[in-house]
Design a protein around this motif. Sequence first.
Motif, PDB file in Angstrom:
ATOM      1  N   TRP A 177      18.369 -19.790   5.755  1.00 45.53           N
ATOM      2  CA  TRP A 177      17.676 -18.681   5.114  1.00 45.53           C
ATOM      3  C   TRP A 177      17.054 -17.749   6.148  1.00 45.53           C
ATOM      4  O   TRP A 177      16.682 -18.153   7.249  1.00 45.53           O
ATOM      5  N   VAL A 178      16.980 -16.485   5.740  1.00 47.29           N
ATOM      6  CA  VAL A 178      16.205 -15.472   6.455  1.00 47.29           C
ATOM      7  C   VAL A 178      15.342 -14.774   5.419  1.00 47.29           C
ATOM      8  O   VAL A 178      15.703 -14.693   4.243  1.00 47.29           O
ATOM      9  N   TYR A 179      14.199 -14.284   5.840  1.00 53.41           N
ATOM     10  CA  TYR A 179      13.365 -13.541   4.912  1.00 53.41           C
ATOM     11  C   TYR A 179      13.908 -12.119   4.763  1.00 53.41           C
ATOM     12  O   TYR A 179      14.279 -11.476   5.751  1.00 53.41           O
ATOM     13  N   GLY A 180      13.963 -11.650   3.544  1.00 48.31           N
ATOM     14  CA  GLY A 180      14.494 -10.319   3.275  1.00 48.31           C
ATOM     15  C   GLY A 180      13.747  -9.651   2.141  1.00 48.31           C
ATOM     16  O   GLY A 180      14.338  -9.391   1.084  1.00 48.31           O
ATOM     17  N   ALA A 181      12.466  -9.405   2.340  1.00 52.28           N
ATOM     18  CA  ALA A 181      11.693  -8.678   1.335  1.00 52.28           C
ATOM     19  C   ALA A 181      12.138  -7.222   1.315  1.00 52.28           C
ATOM     20  O   ALA A 181      12.952  -6.786   2.138  1.00 52.28           O
ATOM     21  N   HIS A 182      11.638  -6.450   0.383  1.00 47.44           N
ATOM     22  CA  HIS A 182      11.956  -5.030   0.330  1.00 47.44           C
ATOM     23  C   HIS A 182      10.660  -4.241   0.180  1.00 47.44           C
ATOM     24  O   HIS A 182       9.600  -4.796  -0.072  1.00 47.44           O
ATOM     25  N   GLY A 183      10.756  -2.947   0.385  1.00 47.45           N
ATOM     26  CA  GLY A 183       9.549  -2.134   0.433  1.00 47.45           C
ATOM     27  C   GLY A 183       9.422  -1.184  -0.733  1.00 47.45           C
ATOM     28  O   GLY A 183       9.942  -1.417  -1.821  1.00 47.45           O
ATOM     29  N   THR A 184       8.719  -0.088  -0.479  1.00 45.06           N
ATOM     30  CA  THR A 184       8.569   0.954  -1.492  1.00 45.06           C
ATOM     31  C   THR A 184       8.493   2.298  -0.777  1.00 45.06           C
ATOM     32  O   THR A 184       8.368   2.368   0.452  1.00 45.06           O
ATOM     33  N   ASP A 185       8.584   3.344  -1.539  1.00 47.81           N
ATOM     34  CA  ASP A 185       8.548   4.694  -0.995  1.00 47.81           C
ATOM     35  C   ASP A 185       7.094   5.143  -0.922  1.00 47.81           C
ATOM     36  O   ASP A 185       6.525   5.638  -1.902  1.00 47.81           O
ATOM     37  N   THR A 186       6.492   4.963   0.253  1.00 50.23           N
ATOM     38  CA  THR A 186       5.074   5.295   0.395  1.00 50.23           C
ATOM     39  C   THR A 186       4.837   6.800   0.430  1.00 50.23           C
ATOM     40  O   THR A 186       3.684   7.243   0.375  1.00 50.23           O
ATOM     41  N   GLU A 187       5.904   7.589   0.521  1.00 51.12           N
ATOM     42  CA  GLU A 187       5.760   9.037   0.410  1.00 51.12           C
ATOM     43  C   GLU A 187       5.714   9.466  -1.058  1.00 51.12           C
ATOM     44  O   GLU A 187       5.042  10.430  -1.409  1.00 51.12           O
ATOM     45  N   ARG A 188       6.450   8.748  -1.894  1.00 46.70           N
ATOM     46  CA  ARG A 188       6.447   9.051  -3.331  1.00 46.70           C
ATOM     47  C   ARG A 188       5.196   8.489  -4.004  1.00 46.70           C
ATOM     48  O   ARG A 188       4.571   9.146  -4.839  1.00 46.70           O
ATOM     49  N   PHE A 189       4.861   7.261  -3.684  1.00 46.37           N
ATOM     50  CA  PHE A 189       3.689   6.611  -4.278  1.00 46.37           C
ATOM     51  C   PHE A 189       2.483   6.890  -3.392  1.00 46.37           C
ATOM     52  O   PHE A 189       2.204   6.151  -2.447  1.00 46.37           O
ATOM     53  N   GLN A 190       1.786   7.967  -3.719  1.00 46.53           N
ATOM     54  CA  GLN A 190       0.660   8.453  -2.937  1.00 46.53           C
ATOM     55  C   GLN A 190      -0.660   8.200  -3.674  1.00 46.53           C
ATOM     56  O   GLN A 190      -0.682   8.093  -4.898  1.00 46.53           O
ATOM     57  N   PRO A 191      -1.762   8.123  -2.940  1.00 45.94           N
ATOM     58  CA  PRO A 191      -3.073   7.997  -3.602  1.00 45.94           C
ATOM     59  C   PRO A 191      -3.346   9.180  -4.532  1.00 45.94           C
ATOM     60  O   PRO A 191      -2.870  10.295  -4.293  1.00 45.94           O
ATOM     61  N   ALA A 192      -4.107   8.920  -5.566  1.00 47.33           N
ATOM     62  CA  ALA A 192      -4.399   9.936  -6.583  1.00 47.33           C
ATOM     63  C   ALA A 192      -5.451  10.921  -6.109  1.00 47.33           C
ATOM     64  O   ALA A 192      -6.320  10.595  -5.287  1.00 47.33           O
ATOM     65  N   THR A 193      -5.363  12.120  -6.637  1.00 43.69           N
ATOM     66  CA  THR A 193      -6.469  13.066  -6.512  1.00 43.69           C
ATOM     67  C   THR A 193      -7.494  12.733  -7.597  1.00 43.69           C
ATOM     68  O   THR A 193      -7.203  12.007  -8.555  1.00 43.69           O
ATOM     69  N   ARG A 194      -8.686  13.273  -7.473  1.00 38.98           N
ATOM     70  CA  ARG A 194      -9.718  13.020  -8.487  1.00 38.98           C
ATOM     71  C   ARG A 194      -9.286  13.520  -9.869  1.00 38.98           C
ATOM     72  O   ARG A 194      -9.615  12.917 -10.887  1.00 38.98           O
ATOM     73  N   GLU A 195      -8.544  14.634  -9.876  1.00 39.69           N
ATOM     74  CA  GLU A 195      -8.104  15.210 -11.154  1.00 39.69           C
ATOM     75  C   GLU A 195      -7.105  14.311 -11.876  1.00 39.69           C
ATOM     76  O   GLU A 195      -6.991  14.359 -13.101  1.00 39.69           O
ATOM     77  N   GLU A 196      -6.366  13.499 -11.133  1.00 38.12           N
ATOM     78  CA  GLU A 196      -5.342  12.646 -11.746  1.00 38.12           C
ATOM     79  C   GLU A 196      -5.938  11.391 -12.383  1.00 38.12           C
ATOM     80  O   GLU A 196      -5.335  10.809 -13.279  1.00 38.12           O
ATOM     81  N   MET A 197      -7.097  10.963 -11.957  1.00 36.90           N
ATOM     82  CA  MET A 197      -7.625   9.682 -12.397  1.00 36.90           C
ATOM     83  C   MET A 197      -8.361   9.796 -13.727  1.00 36.90           C
ATOM     84  O   MET A 197      -9.027  10.795 -14.009  1.00 36.90           O
ATOM     85  N   VAL A 198      -8.210   8.750 -14.537  1.00 39.65           N
ATOM     86  CA  VAL A 198      -8.858   8.672 -15.849  1.00 39.65           C
ATOM     87  C   VAL A 198      -9.849   7.507 -15.817  1.00 39.65           C
ATOM     88  O   VAL A 198      -9.451   6.364 -15.579  1.00 39.65           O
ATOM     89  N   PRO A 199     -11.127   7.751 -16.061  1.00 40.36           N
ATOM     90  CA  PRO A 199     -12.121   6.678 -16.019  1.00 40.36           C
ATOM     91  C   PRO A 199     -11.780   5.555 -17.000  1.00 40.36           C
ATOM     92  O   PRO A 199     -11.292   5.791 -18.111  1.00 40.36           O
TER      93      PRO A 199
END
Length: 428
Positions: free
Chosen positions: A228-250
């Motif tokens: 076996w070898v480890y073969g995890a996968h990642g994500t698109d950190t450019e697409r999945f970005q932190p939210a702006t304040r306007e995007e968040m819902v309390p």
Amino acid sequence: MGASLPKQMNVEPAARPLRIAFVYSRLPFPMMRGDQLTVSHLLSFLAARGHTVDFHTLATGGKVEPAQREWLDKACRTVRFYDQPKIAMLLGMVRALFTGIPFQVGLFHNAKLAADLEAGIGAGDYDIAYCYYLRTSPAIPDPTRSSAKGWRSFLAMQLSQTLNARRIFENETNLAKRIFYFFEAKRLARYEARIWRKFSRTVLIGPADVAAIREECRRQGMPEIDNWVYGAHGTDTERFQPATREEMVPNRVVFSGSMLYQPNIQAALWFVQRCWPAIRAAVPDAEFIIQGRDPVPEIQRLAGKDGIVVTGTVPDVGAMIRSATVCVNPMLAAGGMQNKLIEYMACGKATVATAVANEGIRAPADTLISADEPEAISEAIIALLRDPDAAHALGQRARAYASRDWTWEKHFLDLEQAFYDSLEDRGQ
């Protein structure tokens, strides 16, 4: 909205291009499943590195738009879709019933695919034969019976399907499904304990999957898996970005994932029954979003009750994740790694997850809250909803971790190195 395409990988061309036969069990688009995301992005990576890829896949489980087909034709030397008629799938299930192989292996058996691969490999066309998922493993020829020399085979098993099926069985309440997963887990155990020996390398997500297969090897009286070898996968950190304040819902809590996938269904129902009442009692205006394609009737019936929203398919899963105050991943079953968890973290979200959800990612304790009992999960979410500053700080640490360790490029470069190592017969 145009057809979604994989990201362009930020990598240089490889010094030593490889010839790769890539085998998959369904269409890689519309990238609504974790495996579709991974396969399409791996193709993008291989193309960016200059490798020659012949892509062989069954024409099941998706739909390829014209722009996506054009992208595939550019990324690969050849693209071959194999029809898998319902009668063939039925006959495969019958064959599985009488031979003892897993039903998923029987379901995806395709003689034409296997014949084409055997011919190409026998002709010496490839350095690497890469099979994504256990279900199409019979399509790869046995190296000991192949006339071609010097090629290597990889089985991207990813997760231990035995562990996955057993956990689904343990958490299932429907009698018919329990019976099915009970017997499928036994078939998978026999199969996983043996099939790895046919391949040069077996790709697994993390230690829990390796340990599960080793245990089954011992139970079956077989040599323990050692390739076996480890073969995890990642994500698109450019697409999945932190939210702006306007995007968040309390006071919004989000759970994201395909609502046709049994472990996600089990997790959502368990969370609603065991955790959500306490959260709503403490935070009366709390809202729970269940985001994911094809919600089954049990999930649909939750919509409109106690602040619960069921979205179904959405054009951008990241938008709903960014809107959350807290994201939750209450998985009870499944194996491998959870794409949703990395997407949450890449979006800078405060996340509460079970140990099973974090099993393949192994995120540090300062980047998420790990809890398994309903009371502990509920208390953690309530505390984060009441303290947005603490939630924000946790999310920032999660984003830094995802950006550093969980890009697509990082994990695919590790897999590529395993290709080179196997051709040089070094490394396990």
